[in-house]
Design a protein around this motif. Sequence first.
Motif, PDB file in Angstrom:
ATOM      1  N   THR A   1      40.244  51.482  32.142  1.00  0.00           N
ATOM      2  CA  THR A   1      40.689  50.621  33.238  1.00  0.00           C
ATOM      3  C   THR A   1      39.505  49.904  33.878  1.00  0.00           C
ATOM      4  OG1 THR A   1      42.571  52.068  33.706  1.00  0.00           O
ATOM      5  CG2 THR A   1      41.875  50.575  35.469  1.00  0.00           C
ATOM      6  N   VAL A   2      38.412  50.652  34.107  1.00  0.00           N
ATOM      7  CA  VAL A   2      37.201  50.047  34.663  1.00  0.00           C
ATOM      8  C   VAL A   2      36.611  49.035  33.684  1.00  0.00           C
ATOM      9  CG1 VAL A   2      34.845  50.488  35.468  1.00  0.00           C
ATOM     10  CG2 VAL A   2      36.684  52.078  36.063  1.00  0.00           C
ATOM     11  N   ALA A   3      36.604  49.371  32.396  1.00  0.00           N
ATOM     12  CA  ALA A   3      36.070  48.462  31.372  1.00  0.00           C
ATOM     13  C   ALA A   3      36.845  47.151  31.342  1.00  0.00           C
ATOM     14  CB  ALA A   3      36.115  49.134  29.996  1.00  0.00           C
ATOM     15  N   ALA A   4      38.162  47.226  31.499  1.00  0.00           N
ATOM     16  CA  ALA A   4      38.986  46.007  31.500  1.00  0.00           C
ATOM     17  C   ALA A   4      38.647  45.125  32.705  1.00  0.00           C
ATOM     18  CB  ALA A   4      40.466  46.383  31.512  1.00  0.00           C
ATOM     19  N   ALA A   5      38.432  45.741  33.879  1.00  0.00           N
ATOM     20  CA  ALA A   5      38.074  44.974  35.080  1.00  0.00           C
ATOM     21  C   ALA A   5      36.688  44.348  34.936  1.00  0.00           C
ATOM     22  CB  ALA A   5      38.118  45.890  36.308  1.00  0.00           C
TER      23      ALA A   5
ATOM     24  N   TYR B   1      37.678  33.281  40.902  1.00  0.00           N
ATOM     25  CA  TYR B   1      37.910  34.688  40.567  1.00  0.00           C
ATOM     26  C   TYR B   1      38.684  35.391  41.675  1.00  0.00           C
ATOM     27  CZ  TYR B   1      36.888  39.633  39.673  1.00  0.00           C
ATOM     28  OH  TYR B   1      37.000  40.979  39.455  1.00  0.00           O
ATOM     29  N   VAL B   2      38.261  35.197  42.900  1.00  0.00           N
ATOM     30  CA  VAL B   2      38.950  35.838  44.024  1.00  0.00           C
ATOM     31  C   VAL B   2      40.405  35.374  44.072  1.00  0.00           C
ATOM     32  CG1 VAL B   2      39.061  36.027  46.539  1.00  0.00           C
ATOM     33  CG2 VAL B   2      36.852  36.169  45.383  1.00  0.00           C
ATOM     34  N   GLY B   3      40.623  34.070  43.879  1.00  0.00           N
ATOM     35  CA  GLY B   3      41.990  33.548  43.865  1.00  0.00           C
ATOM     36  C   GLY B   3      42.829  34.168  42.759  1.00  0.00           C
ATOM     37  N   LEU B   4      42.230  34.343  41.587  1.00  0.00           N
ATOM     38  CA  LEU B   4      42.949  34.891  40.437  1.00  0.00           C
ATOM     39  C   LEU B   4      43.395  36.324  40.678  1.00  0.00           C
ATOM     40  CD1 LEU B   4      43.788  34.444  37.437  1.00  0.00           C
ATOM     41  CD2 LEU B   4      41.589  35.456  36.801  1.00  0.00           C
ATOM     42  N   ILE B   5      42.486  37.170  41.173  1.00  0.00           N
ATOM     43  CA  ILE B   5      42.850  38.579  41.358  1.00  0.00           C
ATOM     44  C   ILE B   5      43.828  38.769  42.523  1.00  0.00           C
ATOM     45  CG2 ILE B   5      40.697  39.394  40.351  1.00  0.00           C
ATOM     46  CD1 ILE B   5      39.665  39.998  43.147  1.00  0.00           C
ATOM     47  N   LEU B   6      43.924  37.781  43.401  1.00  0.00           N
ATOM     48  CA  LEU B   6      44.902  37.847  44.482  1.00  0.00           C
ATOM     49  C   LEU B   6      46.282  37.386  44.032  1.00  0.00           C
ATOM     50  CD1 LEU B   6      42.813  36.515  47.515  1.00  0.00           C
ATOM     51  CD2 LEU B   6      43.532  38.875  47.096  1.00  0.00           C
ATOM     52  N   ILE B   7      46.313  36.534  43.008  1.00  0.00           N
ATOM     53  CA  ILE B   7      47.575  35.939  42.557  1.00  0.00           C
ATOM     54  C   ILE B   7      48.241  36.751  41.451  1.00  0.00           C
ATOM     55  CG2 ILE B   7      48.588  33.929  41.397  1.00  0.00           C
ATOM     56  CD1 ILE B   7      46.487  32.223  42.851  1.00  0.00           C
ATOM     57  N   VAL B   8      47.455  37.182  40.455  1.00  0.00           N
ATOM     58  CA  VAL B   8      48.013  37.879  39.290  1.00  0.00           C
ATOM     59  C   VAL B   8      48.391  39.315  39.679  1.00  0.00           C
ATOM     60  CG1 VAL B   8      47.588  38.678  36.942  1.00  0.00           C
ATOM     61  CG2 VAL B   8      46.671  36.470  37.709  1.00  0.00           C
ATOM     62  N   PRO B   9      49.652  39.710  39.492  1.00  0.00           N
ATOM     63  CA  PRO B   9      50.112  41.041  39.917  1.00  0.00           C
ATOM     64  C   PRO B   9      49.336  42.189  39.282  1.00  0.00           C
ATOM     65  CG  PRO B   9      51.982  39.609  39.426  1.00  0.00           C
ATOM     66  CD  PRO B   9      50.750  38.863  38.991  1.00  0.00           C
ATOM     67  N   THR B  10      49.022  42.078  37.984  1.00  0.00           N
ATOM     68  CA  THR B  10      48.302  43.154  37.294  1.00  0.00           C
ATOM     69  C   THR B  10      46.965  43.438  37.961  1.00  0.00           C
ATOM     70  OG1 THR B  10      49.322  42.521  35.194  1.00  0.00           O
ATOM     71  CG2 THR B  10      47.358  43.907  35.074  1.00  0.00           C
TER      72      THR B  10
ATOM     73  N   ARG C   1      46.165  42.444  41.145  1.00  0.00           N
ATOM     74  CA  ARG C   1      46.378  42.747  42.565  1.00  0.00           C
ATOM     75  C   ARG C   1      46.720  44.218  42.776  1.00  0.00           C
ATOM     76  NH1 ARG C   1      49.916  38.946  43.563  1.00  0.00           N
ATOM     77  NH2 ARG C   1      51.753  40.298  43.644  1.00  0.00           N
ATOM     78  N   GLU C   2      47.345  44.857  41.769  1.00  0.00           N
ATOM     79  CA  GLU C   2      47.700  46.268  41.886  1.00  0.00           C
ATOM     80  C   GLU C   2      46.456  47.156  42.001  1.00  0.00           C
ATOM     81  OE1 GLU C   2      50.045  47.144  38.484  1.00  0.00           O
ATOM     82  OE2 GLU C   2      51.788  45.985  39.167  1.00  0.00           O
ATOM     83  N   ASN C   3      45.343  46.691  41.469  1.00  0.00           N
ATOM     84  CA  ASN C   3      44.087  47.444  41.557  1.00  0.00           C
ATOM     85  C   ASN C   3      43.011  46.555  42.174  1.00  0.00           C
ATOM     86  OD1 ASN C   3      42.399  49.650  41.236  1.00  0.00           O
ATOM     87  ND2 ASN C   3      42.900  49.939  39.079  1.00  0.00           N
ATOM     88  N   LEU C   4      43.363  45.976  43.309  1.00  0.00           N
ATOM     89  CA  LEU C   4      42.540  44.939  43.931  1.00  0.00           C
ATOM     90  C   LEU C   4      41.133  45.413  44.267  1.00  0.00           C
ATOM     91  CD1 LEU C   4      42.445  42.040  45.002  1.00  0.00           C
ATOM     92  CD2 LEU C   4      43.281  42.915  47.202  1.00  0.00           C
ATOM     93  N   VAL C   5      40.998  46.625  44.789  1.00  0.00           N
ATOM     94  CA  VAL C   5      39.675  47.117  45.188  1.00  0.00           C
ATOM     95  C   VAL C   5      38.740  47.182  43.987  1.00  0.00           C
ATOM     96  CG1 VAL C   5      38.398  49.049  46.175  1.00  0.00           C
ATOM     97  CG2 VAL C   5      40.621  48.415  47.125  1.00  0.00           C
ATOM     98  N   LEU C   6      39.255  47.659  42.852  1.00  0.00           N
ATOM     99  CA  LEU C   6      38.445  47.733  41.640  1.00  0.00           C
ATOM    100  C   LEU C   6      37.968  46.352  41.208  1.00  0.00           C
ATOM    101  CD1 LEU C   6      37.278  49.151  39.147  1.00  0.00           C
ATOM    102  CD2 LEU C   6      39.536  48.944  38.073  1.00  0.00           C
ATOM    103  N   TYR C   7      38.858  45.376  41.234  1.00  0.00           N
ATOM    104  CA  TYR C   7      38.496  44.027  40.796  1.00  0.00           C
ATOM    105  C   TYR C   7      37.564  43.329  41.792  1.00  0.00           C
ATOM    106  CZ  TYR C   7      41.523  44.202  36.752  1.00  0.00           C
ATOM    107  OH  TYR C   7      42.076  44.531  35.528  1.00  0.00           O
TER     108      TYR C   7
END
Length: 487
Positions: A44-48, A103-112, A114-120
């Motif tokens: 999961t961390v590797a994907a982020a 990047y910030v906009g993307l992680i706020l918009i995409v549900p996948t 946003r579910e792990n927002l702190v990690l991203y």
Amino acid sequence: MSEKTKSLSKGGLFYLMYQVLNLAFPLITGIYVTHVLLPDTIGTVAAAQNLANYFVIFSFLGIPTYGIREIAKYRNNKDERSKVYSELFVINSISTTIFLLVYVGLILIVPTYRENLVLYLITGISIALNFFNISWLFEGMEDFQFISIRNLIFKIISFVFLVIFVRSKNDYLWFALVTVVGTAGNYIVNMLCTKKYVKFSVSGLNLKRHMSSIIYLVAVNLAIEIYSLMDITMMNFVCKKDSITFYKYGHAVELMLLQVVNTFTIVLIPRISAYYKENKISEFNRLISKGFKLIFLFAVPMIIGTFFTADFLMVKLYGSEYIVSSYILKLFVGLLLVSPIGYLLGSRVLLVTGNEKKMLISVGIGALVNLIGNWILIPQLYEYGATIASLTSEVVVMVIYICLGKKYFKLENVIPTIIRIIAAGIVMSAALWACELLETGWIKLIIQVAAGGLSYAVSLIVLREEIVMSYLKVMIAKLKKRGVKET
């Protein structure tokens, strides 16, 4: 190095330490982390981190590569060097701001995401740090000692933080944060030490003159990252997280070994750039030939040694379930020869001769091959499919690179060196095969390393391999000189 020429051998040793640390740090931390976190959590961390890396590549616009060449051109002209540095710093700052916001906009918009927002958000720190990514200045000036010592200090600090804060399977956010600590420290120290070589100024800048080369290098770097990051990106949607982890750790070891092979060729690039600019073609060809020989000299024993020791090492370092990573490593190990040859004879030659457009042809085709290969093979073979796709694309890139760059250089006396190295490799293989009779364990590994290294080195000396003999003579001369001083 603004006023005097620095030793390539000394620079090579420091750069070896620098690059090995960059890749050994994830390896060392991985040994600790695999015993604390679960494989799917590490995946999961590797994907982020993979997503953030895309934006890092976009934001630095190829400047780390382009900047080395441009700084090396003006290593004896501080005024022009300062102007180039200021222009590239401003361009980098603008691009980093833009892609950080995206990047910030993307992680706020995409549900996948946003579910792990702190990690991203944590992995996104690496994008923000790109504001201070000016290692290209020190590499262009061949100040590898400064880079290496600074890097070592912050890697040690990062590992201490890892042991302190990552103590349970739920500490994956701390793991993600610690991975950026070393980068942050390195970049900040860089900024504090620039006055030695340059003076930053915003007056009289001409950003436009760099844009043509930068645009092509952006496309080149994007294509390269497609076939270096697309594997994990596609696996993230198709495979289980543990498949990503097994693939990542096998690939990580190969990348560390690859940097060892690349080190003594990468350190030649600033000098090669300067020779070409000064039209010293004979010196240019001599260094290219030396780099080619060094690739074979280091790659062959690493490939052979990996095949004999990978299974034991991967299991002992990471655990019995990571035997899959050993198989991945053995498949990847052929790239220790393929990638550096393409890098030196293609990528670097085309870059220093101002042929960035031709670089794009090679990596573009390679990225396409990788994309198609991953699309076909990953759903069927999972981590093995990603490995095969990467191997195929790297071979394609190397062949095209050499075809495009061969008219700009002339290799000198390389065939005898290759023959001697292959012969020494055969002797080394025989020695390691004999060691297979021993009982598996750390004692066997130590004997393998000693027998393999000694048989390879002695064979090269007996065959009087040119590069080995030249360094041996230098060492003997220094020892004699030291002995005279002591008496």
